[in-house]
Design an enzyme around this catalytic site. Structure first.
Site, short mmCIF file in Angstrom:
data_model
loop_
_atom_site.label_atom_id
_atom_site.label_comp_id
_atom_site.label_asym_id
_atom_site.label_seq_id
_atom_site.Cartn_x
_atom_site.Cartn_y
_atom_site.Cartn_z
N TYR A 111 0.82 -1.21 0.00
CA TYR A 111 0.00 0.00 0.00
C TYR A 111 0.85 1.26 0.00
CZ TYR A 111 -3.79 -3.09 1.57
OH TYR A 111 -4.73 -4.08 1.68
N ASN A 173 -13.08 -7.13 8.54
CA ASN A 173 -12.02 -6.87 7.56
C ASN A 173 -10.70 -6.53 8.24
OD1 ASN A 173 -14.46 -5.69 5.46
ND2 ASN A 173 -12.80 -6.84 4.54
N LYS A 233 -17.66 -16.62 8.15
CA LYS A 233 -17.13 -17.20 6.92
C LYS A 233 -16.12 -18.30 7.25
CE LYS A 233 -16.57 -12.88 6.31
NZ LYS A 233 -16.20 -11.50 5.94
N GLY A 238 -17.69 -23.10 3.63
CA GLY A 238 -18.98 -22.43 3.61
C GLY A 238 -19.08 -21.38 4.70
N ALA A 268 -13.43 -11.94 -1.74
CA ALA A 268 -14.40 -13.00 -1.45
C ALA A 268 -15.33 -12.58 -0.31
CB ALA A 268 -13.68 -14.29 -1.09
N ASP A 270 -16.09 -9.57 0.62
CA ASP A 270 -16.98 -8.49 0.18
C ASP A 270 -18.13 -9.06 -0.63
OD1 ASP A 270 -15.09 -6.78 1.32
OD2 ASP A 270 -14.01 -6.56 -0.57
#
Length: 326
Positions: A111, A173, A233, A238, A268, A270
């Site tokens: 970044y 996140n 998640k 699954g 994924a 998101d």
């Protein structure tokens, strides 16, 4: 696409970056050619929901530079309501460089975002937000990590949306490198989770944030804080649901969708959030929400970009009618 005069029914907020994806595999120091794309967890979700026909707004700051212009154009082309995007004359748009992934591995990213326009987000940026028109607010754990003022904005928007009766989702996140310490990350995100209705962590994220080991106990931690649903998640296995969305507490696991080839795992989560949120806003059951989350998450990992695999409503209906079989 012209935006309706009415304010957005869904709002997301945070940092979008211009992303440069390597054309070929290998270390970034060896790559000469890159493709420019769009990156940012909250705007990925905004795009996914917009493609499904929702009126979505995105609140952020971008620099008064060519990358900020690129981001605005890209989001407007996706039908995102841009009325809450602020142009920051003093600070640049953030950039991210990403390796070309191989064999389903997580690609390495670097970044250039320190001191970016979005890191200067603050409560004042939300002054014009029409909260009475809001049906849903989606928050991520990235925005409060950018700066104290961005944390204050996150907290403000979540509290205001809750006061107006909008539903709120939070995807942690986790980005540990953006936080001053593990404890600051854990304390802040668990506090914000207490303002959310739907909490969407990955299993490892949930373990790290709560200190609990099992999906059942991680979910219990957030249900005790006031969440009505926790959807965890589990990667290829699954996802796990525990909550009271359908009037009674229930818990279940729904197996992941078959994916012939994993191209890039970024995005994924998101895609999963897009599936869960859209299904619940469509009036679907908890099971339908988790199934759609799995389905759209699986689409996202089959393309190079972070949001290029997110379906429109017609594509989603076809996928739900004929789910991928192993």
């Amino acid at each position: 696409m012209p935006h309706p005069a009415t304010p957005p029914e869904i709002l997301t907020f945070g940092e979008a970056m211009a992303m440069f994806v390597a054309d070929t595999p290998g270390g970034l120091s060896d790559i000469e050619h890159f493709q420019r794309r769009l990156a940012g967890a909250d705007n990925n979700v905004a795009i996914g929901l917009s493609r499904l026909g929702f009126h979505v707004g995105w609140l952020s700051r971008v620099g008064a530079d060519s990358f900020g212009e690129f981001i605005q154009r890209a989001l407007k082309a996706e039908g995102i309501d841009a009325r809450y995007i602020h142009i920051d004359e003093q600070h640049p748009t953030g950039l991210v460089f990403k390796e070309r992934a191989q064999g389903g591995a997580d690609p390495r990213v670097e970044y250039l975002r320190r001191g970016s326009a979005a890191s200067h987000l603050a409560i004042e940026d939300a002054k014009a937000v029409d909260l009475q028109s809001l049906a849903h607010l989606h928050a991520t754990g990235i925005t409060p990590a950018l700066s104290d003022s961005a944390y204050q904005l996150s907290r403000h928007l979540m509290k205001q949306a809750r006061a107006q009766g909008a539903s709120i989702s939070l995807d942690p996140n986790l980005r540990p490198s953006l936080w001053p310490s593990e404890n600051a990350m854990r304390t802040t995100l668990n506090e914000l989770a207490g303002l959310a209705d739907w909490v969407l962590p990955g299993l490892t994220e949930g373990q790290r944030l709560t200190g609990q080991k099992t999906p059942h106990d991680i979910a219990g931690y957030y249900l005790d804080q006031g969440a009505s649903a926790v959807i965890i998640k589990l990667g290829a296995e699954g996802s796990y649901y525990r909550g009271t969305l359908d009037g009674k507490e229930e818990s279940f696991t729904i197996a992941g969708c078959h994916v012939a080839e994993v191209v890039d795992t970024v995005g994924a989560g998101d895609g999963f959030a897009v599936g869960v949120i859209s299904a619940l806003l469509d009036g679907g059951t908890a099971r339908q929400a988790v199934q759609r989350g799995n389905l759209i998450g699986a689409q996202a990992i089959q393309v190079v970009g972070d949001m290029e695999g997110l379906p429109n409503r017609e594509q989603l209906q076809a996928l739900e009618a004929y789910p991928p079989k192993a």
